[in-house]
Motif scaffolding. Structure first.
Motif, PDB file in Angstrom:
ATOM      1  N   LEU A  48     -35.539   8.855  26.011  1.00 40.06           N
ATOM      2  CA  LEU A  48     -35.373   7.435  25.742  1.00 40.06           C
ATOM      3  C   LEU A  48     -34.673   6.686  26.863  1.00 40.06           C
ATOM      4  O   LEU A  48     -35.166   5.648  27.331  1.00 40.06           O
ATOM      5  N   ILE A  61     -38.818  -2.825  23.292  1.00 44.96           N
ATOM      6  CA  ILE A  61     -38.205  -1.516  23.480  1.00 44.96           C
ATOM      7  C   ILE A  61     -36.763  -1.581  22.987  1.00 44.96           C
ATOM      8  O   ILE A  61     -36.176  -2.654  22.884  1.00 44.96           O
ATOM      9  N   GLY A  62     -36.199  -0.438  22.663  1.00 44.83           N
ATOM     10  CA  GLY A  62     -34.819  -0.392  22.189  1.00 44.83           C
ATOM     11  C   GLY A  62     -34.743   0.245  20.814  1.00 44.83           C
ATOM     12  O   GLY A  62     -35.519   1.143  20.484  1.00 44.83           O
ATOM     13  N   LEU A  63     -33.838  -0.250  19.981  1.00 48.86           N
ATOM     14  CA  LEU A  63     -33.526   0.422  18.721  1.00 48.86           C
ATOM     15  C   LEU A  63     -33.388  -0.582  17.569  1.00 48.86           C
ATOM     16  O   LEU A  63     -33.048  -1.721  17.791  1.00 48.86           O
ATOM     17  N   ALA A  69     -36.574   1.894  15.822  1.00 47.66           N
ATOM     18  CA  ALA A  69     -38.024   1.696  15.738  1.00 47.66           C
ATOM     19  C   ALA A  69     -38.459   1.067  14.429  1.00 47.66           C
ATOM     20  O   ALA A  69     -39.325   0.191  14.409  1.00 47.66           O
ATOM     21  N   ILE A  87     -36.765  -3.185  15.789  1.00 49.82           N
ATOM     22  CA  ILE A  87     -37.993  -3.285  16.576  1.00 49.82           C
ATOM     23  C   ILE A  87     -39.138  -3.759  15.692  1.00 49.82           C
ATOM     24  O   ILE A  87     -39.857  -4.705  16.028  1.00 49.82           O
ATOM     25  N   THR A 111     -38.118   4.010  22.179  1.00 47.23           N
ATOM     26  CA  THR A 111     -37.348   3.675  20.993  1.00 47.23           C
ATOM     27  C   THR A 111     -36.949   4.978  20.318  1.00 47.23           C
ATOM     28  O   THR A 111     -37.318   6.065  20.763  1.00 47.23           O
TER      29      THR A 111
END
Length: 209
Positions: A41, A142-144, A146, A150, A171
């Motif tokens: 990640l 993108i990121g947290l 999922a 997101i 993610t």
């Protein structure tokens, strides 16, 4: 077929890149660590952000509310995550856990939207206004996490007319079942593209010439 990402109209949405999520010692890192490490990640997030900036595209931060004393305590209907934050003090303002992960400190030209209180980066923030004022029609998320921020941010983006791309290995979530739900069950109902980091980087490289 991988879509095109027009340079002047594509924005990267980087969601909640805080130490509590992404750094060793973060309050939530132990719950995402296994999937995050299996996905690569951190390296994938960094590669995407670097490539986007290198291609002359803009990065937009969609940050979660940084906890402060009193948050949620007298709310009529705090959700389960907000109740957990109230007790855990996740992303506390002024503390290390609420700081940006050192690999994802905003750079000149990046746009930081107002903090969201729940899951959607658009709800009660200026994210839509910021995107439209910068001419953005295509968003890459993108990121947290999922299956929460997101997914909620991406669904809202679709609802108000943006082209939406999810990136499976940029993610993480608390379980493989949550990742499966986000990308196999739910994502295809609203996202225009669901790619790997490698597929996205190839598309961005094609766009940058």
């Amino acid at each position: 077929m991988t879509p095109d990402y027009p340079r002047g109209a594509t924005g990267l949405l980087l969601v909640d890149p805080y130490n509590d999520f992404l750094s060793e010692g973060g309050k939530i890192w132990p719950r995402v660590q296994a999937i995050a490490e299996a996905n690569g990640l951190i390296a994938n997030l960094k590669a995407i952000a670097d490539t986007v900036r290198g291609a002359g595209m803009r990065v937009f931060y969609a940050p979660h509310r940084r906890w402060e004393p009193g948050d949620y305590e007298d709310w009529a209907h705090p959700n389960p995550t907000q109740r957990a934050i109230m007790h855990r003090h996740s992303f506390a303002r002024g503390e290390w856990g609420g700081d940006w992960h050192p690999d994802f400190i905003p750079q000149p030209g990046d746009v930081i939207a107002k903090e969201h209180w729940a899951q959607s980066g658009f709800a009660s923030t200026d994210l839509d206004q910021q995107l439209r004022q910068h001419g953005i029609s295509h968003v890459i998320l993108i990121g947290l996490l999922a299956n929460t921020c997101i997914e909620s941010t991406a669904r809202y983006a679709m609802e108000i007319g943006y082209h939406v791309t999810l990136v499976r290995d940029a993610t993480a979530a608390f379980s493989e079942e949550m990742m499966h739900a986000a990308h196999v069950l739910n994502g295809p109902t609203y996202a225009h593209a669901i790619l790997s980091t490698a597929e996205l980087l190839a598309a961005l490289s094609r766009e940058s010439g």
